[in-house]
Design a protein around this motif. Structure first.
Motif, PDB file in Angstrom:
ATOM      1  N   GLU A  77       0.823  -1.201   0.000  1.00 24.10           N
ATOM      2  CA  GLU A  77       0.000   0.000   0.000  1.00 24.10           C
ATOM      3  C   GLU A  77       0.867   1.265   0.000  1.00 24.10           C
ATOM      4  O   GLU A  77       0.612   2.211  -0.759  1.00 24.10           O
ATOM      5  CB  GLU A  77      -0.923   0.015   1.222  1.00 24.10           C
ATOM      6  N   GLU A  81       1.391   3.896  -3.249  1.00 28.51           N
ATOM      7  CA  GLU A  81       0.993   5.294  -3.098  1.00 28.51           C
ATOM      8  C   GLU A  81       2.172   6.230  -3.326  1.00 28.51           C
ATOM      9  O   GLU A  81       2.013   7.316  -3.903  1.00 28.51           O
ATOM     10  CB  GLU A  81       0.388   5.518  -1.715  1.00 28.51           C
ATOM     11  N   ARG A  84       2.306   6.649  -7.070  1.00 27.72           N
ATOM     12  CA  ARG A  84       1.248   7.503  -7.615  1.00 27.72           C
ATOM     13  C   ARG A  84       1.514   8.978  -7.323  1.00 27.72           C
ATOM     14  O   ARG A  84       1.368   9.834  -8.213  1.00 27.72           O
ATOM     15  CB  ARG A  84      -0.104   7.085  -7.027  1.00 27.72           C
ATOM     16  N   PHE A 106       0.687   9.540   5.717  1.00 28.51           N
ATOM     17  CA  PHE A 106      -0.410   8.802   5.116  1.00 28.51           C
ATOM     18  C   PHE A 106      -1.619   8.761   6.050  1.00 28.51           C
ATOM     19  O   PHE A 106      -1.474   8.788   7.279  1.00 28.51           O
ATOM     20  CB  PHE A 106       0.007   7.354   4.835  1.00 28.51           C
ATOM     21  N   ASP A 107      -2.803   8.666   5.441  1.00 32.02           N
ATOM     22  CA  ASP A 107      -3.995   8.278   6.180  1.00 32.02           C
ATOM     23  C   ASP A 107      -3.866   6.784   6.471  1.00 32.02           C
ATOM     24  O   ASP A 107      -3.782   5.987   5.531  1.00 32.02           O
ATOM     25  CB  ASP A 107      -5.233   8.551   5.323  1.00 32.02           C
ATOM     26  N   THR A 110      -6.814   4.601   4.688  1.00 31.60           N
ATOM     27  CA  THR A 110      -6.911   4.501   3.230  1.00 31.60           C
ATOM     28  C   THR A 110      -5.553   4.392   2.550  1.00 31.60           C
ATOM     29  O   THR A 110      -5.490   4.056   1.362  1.00 31.60           O
ATOM     30  CB  THR A 110      -7.621   5.735   2.661  1.00 31.60           C
ATOM     31  N   ARG A 112      -3.805   6.809   1.654  1.00 32.09           N
ATOM     32  CA  ARG A 112      -3.616   7.926   0.735  1.00 32.09           C
ATOM     33  C   ARG A 112      -2.646   8.934   1.354  1.00 32.09           C
ATOM     34  O   ARG A 112      -2.566   9.099   2.568  1.00 32.09           O
ATOM     35  CB  ARG A 112      -4.947   8.621   0.423  1.00 32.09           C
ATOM     36  N   THR A 113      -1.927   9.633   0.510  1.00 32.75           N
ATOM     37  CA  THR A 113      -0.976  10.638   0.972  1.00 32.75           C
ATOM     38  C   THR A 113      -1.715  11.852   1.526  1.00 32.75           C
ATOM     39  O   THR A 113      -2.561  12.427   0.835  1.00 32.75           O
ATOM     40  CB  THR A 113      -0.075  11.097  -0.183  1.00 32.75           C
TER      41      THR A 113
END
Length: 206
Positions: A77, A81, A84, A106-107, A110, A112-113
């Motif tokens: 994960e 990320e 991306r 990061f979260d 999720t 996500r950054t």
């Protein structure tokens, strides 16, 4: 580097204040402030609060450091990320200069950054600089996750330089940091550390 870092960072839960240490501190301060302004609303970066002659203060952003998530067993994960987010930055023509999970928040739900940190080395440059350095961070500090680097490169989605080119870029960055350490404290622990890291990096194979 005297203590292994190029800055001193403190926070109170609302603001984070970063003071710069070592050679070219004023230049690195200005670079960070400039990129935080330039990338606001374009990339996930901290919101700039104030700039002085010796520090940059930013609004605090809650999140978990990528290196901690790697240690907790989330390499796929996190590295995907990283790829991306880096692709977005490179499409703007910039390189971060110290890119990797160690400078990302990061979260944790999720992955996500929520923020990319430490822009003091940012500049227009070649994508291989960041691609190689993120790989170096994993190889040097999280070697058990080297097999998962493919997720980083796949998520990046653009051309991936050859191992030879990436390896050369890693060594070049290490030599630059050796020069930085030697200018800061000639013959000190930082210089010894980077000499050893250059030797170790030179021995790596794809």
């Amino acid at each position: 580097m005297e203590h292994g870092y190029t800055n001193s960072t403190v926070g109170d839960g609302a603001l984070v204040v970063k003071c710069y240490q070592g050679p070219d501190a004023a230049v690195r301060l200005r670079t960070e402030a400039r990129f935080l302004r330039r990338l606001r609303r374009r990339m996930p970066v901290p919101k700039l609060h104030a700039v002085t002659d010796t520090s940059v203060s930013m609004h605090y952003i809650p999140g978990v450091h990528g290196q901690d998530l790697l240690d907790e067993g989330h390499p796929v994960e996190v590295l995907a990320e990283c790829g991306r987010a880096l692709s977005r930055l490179h499409r703007m023509g910039f390189v971060h200069g110290d890119y990797g999970p160690q400078n990302m928040l990061f979260d944790p739900e999720t992955f996500r950054t929520v923020a990319i940190l430490d822009w003091e080395w940012a500049h227009p440059g070649r994508p291989v600089e960041d691609l190689a350095w993120c790989e170096w961070i994993v190889r040097a500090h999280h070697p058990e996750h080297v097999p998962h680097l493919r997720h980083f490169f796949e998520a990046y989605g653009g051309p991936v330089p050859s191992w030879e080119e990436r390896h050369a870029a890693m060594l070049n960055r290490c030599r630059n940091l050796l020069d930085f350490a030697a200018r800061w404290e000639p013959g000190g622990e930082g210089e010894k550390l980077w000499r050893q890291r250059i030797d170790d990096t030179a021995d790596w194979v794809a």
